[in-house]
Design an enzyme around this catalytic site. Sequence first.
Site, short mmCIF file in Angstrom:
data_model
loop_
_atom_site.label_atom_id
_atom_site.label_comp_id
_atom_site.label_asym_id
_atom_site.label_seq_id
_atom_site.Cartn_x
_atom_site.Cartn_y
_atom_site.Cartn_z
N LEU A 129 11.35 3.53 3.26
CA LEU A 129 10.49 4.56 2.67
C LEU A 129 9.19 4.61 3.45
O LEU A 129 8.45 3.63 3.52
CB LEU A 129 10.24 4.26 1.19
CG LEU A 129 11.50 4.06 0.32
CD1 LEU A 129 11.12 3.99 -1.15
CD2 LEU A 129 12.52 5.18 0.55
N ASP A 154 5.37 0.27 4.97
CA ASP A 154 4.03 -0.33 4.91
C ASP A 154 4.07 -1.77 4.40
O ASP A 154 3.05 -2.34 4.02
CB ASP A 154 3.10 0.51 4.04
CG ASP A 154 3.57 0.66 2.61
OD1 ASP A 154 4.69 0.20 2.29
OD2 ASP A 154 2.83 1.25 1.79
N GLY A 160 3.73 -3.90 -10.14
CA GLY A 160 4.69 -3.82 -11.22
C GLY A 160 5.13 -5.21 -11.65
O GLY A 160 5.28 -6.11 -10.82
N ARG A 196 -5.96 6.23 1.52
CA ARG A 196 -7.03 5.23 1.65
C ARG A 196 -7.20 4.73 3.09
O ARG A 196 -8.17 4.05 3.40
CB ARG A 196 -6.76 4.05 0.71
CG ARG A 196 -7.15 4.34 -0.73
CD ARG A 196 -6.95 3.12 -1.58
NE ARG A 196 -5.58 2.95 -2.01
CZ ARG A 196 -5.08 1.86 -2.57
NH1 ARG A 196 -5.88 0.81 -2.77
NH2 ARG A 196 -3.83 1.78 -2.94
#
Length: 456
Positions: free
Chosen positions: A8, A102, A137, A15
């Site tokens: 992904l 990332d 999470g 930012r």
Amino acid sequence: MDLNAIILAAGKGTRMKSNKPKVLHELASKPMVNHVIDTCKEIRCKTISVVYGYQPDMMKKALEKEKLTWIYQKEQLGTGHAVQIALNDKNKSDKILVLYGDVPLITKKTINRLIESQPKGGIAFLTCIKENPKGFGRICKKNELIEYIVEEKDANSKEKEIKEINTGVLVADAKDLALWLSQINNNNAQREYYLTDIVKVANNHGRKVVAVTTDNEMEVEGVNSKSQLSALERTYQSFLAKTYMDEGLEINDPTRFDVRGELTFGQDVFVDNNVIFEGRVSLGNNVRISSNCIIRDSVIDDNTEILSFSSIEESKIGSNCIVGPYARLRPQTKLKNSVKVGNFVEIKKTTIDDLSKVNHLSYIGDTSIGKKVNIGAGTITCNYDGVNKFQTEIEDDVFIGSNSSLRAPLLIKNGSTIGAGSVITKNVSEKELVFNKAPIVKSTSWVRPKKIKDDK
């Protein structure tokens, strides 16, 4: 059952304050997403799919050398939506590994452990224990299995106390993943389709969802800002430094040490402060690298010393050489054994044979230098006429006096001597002395100029 990776990488990364997609920002001189792609190649994924969105042309150009399946996510509606559209071209009998562009430092070892832990027909999620889990999470378990995963913004006070966090990395079967994703919704604070919502759906289907925990936070650390990228860079370099020191490399200060590629080394090698290794670098035994050097894609053999502030690129340096300080070796430079290259010397596309010296303030380009040659201070090879490059050949036991200019193409044969300050435009025979003798001009009537007074 083949393994397919989905990376992904569609987000802008607001930012980062950059026009460049977040995943193209570099860690150890390599785009973050390339670290992930390389790991996928290590574990031999059948396909590597990259879900992209922001700056699509820039993404494709940056990764044009990679063999990828490109999945365009026009609207970024969440991680669940991204995986769903990437599954459309996958064989439903295959296994899917979900990774993030990332989160660059995930390791082959951890991924293999995740794959091996996947229950039949279920999901294996990679998790991590964090003392400060804020922003992540939370993994909510029942009987050691994952019951559900709740995002920080949707968590209640009790759930926020949980320290086991979701990394987003998972393994599941393609056909099951497609079914579960079709049953999730975006009823949450972000109004997005969360990939983690498949946990509840899988449980409702009677499938097991297991947590595979890593104790290495570095490999699951994500990057959302340049300060986080900088912090991860230092963490990674500290990890590399410790690894190399455990293997025998002596590093004067591990906090001022950078490897941006691959480094191999022999025994009793010393690296001083602020040395940067880029690309593939190989160091032999008893090599010493002094402070503030940059070494890129080069090989340095045994007992050679690189002195401070030297730059070495795509070069091969033999044994018992001394280079620097403030030397620059450009691509296709080859120093054989016991060669000395001194301060403020630049060498390009040149071979220097055993026991030869270029000690001071010289430029040597497109040249072949034999054995036991001395190149005097200030010597230059004039190898470029503005259009073409020409070769200079200096045979064995030649002495070049200081401040000489050697205009290529040129052959200087064995044992010859060039007098200081000479401009050599023709070939020189064996054991010949060649120099330019300019007349000395004297004057007793010359008056030294004086400073003109400023009337203002």
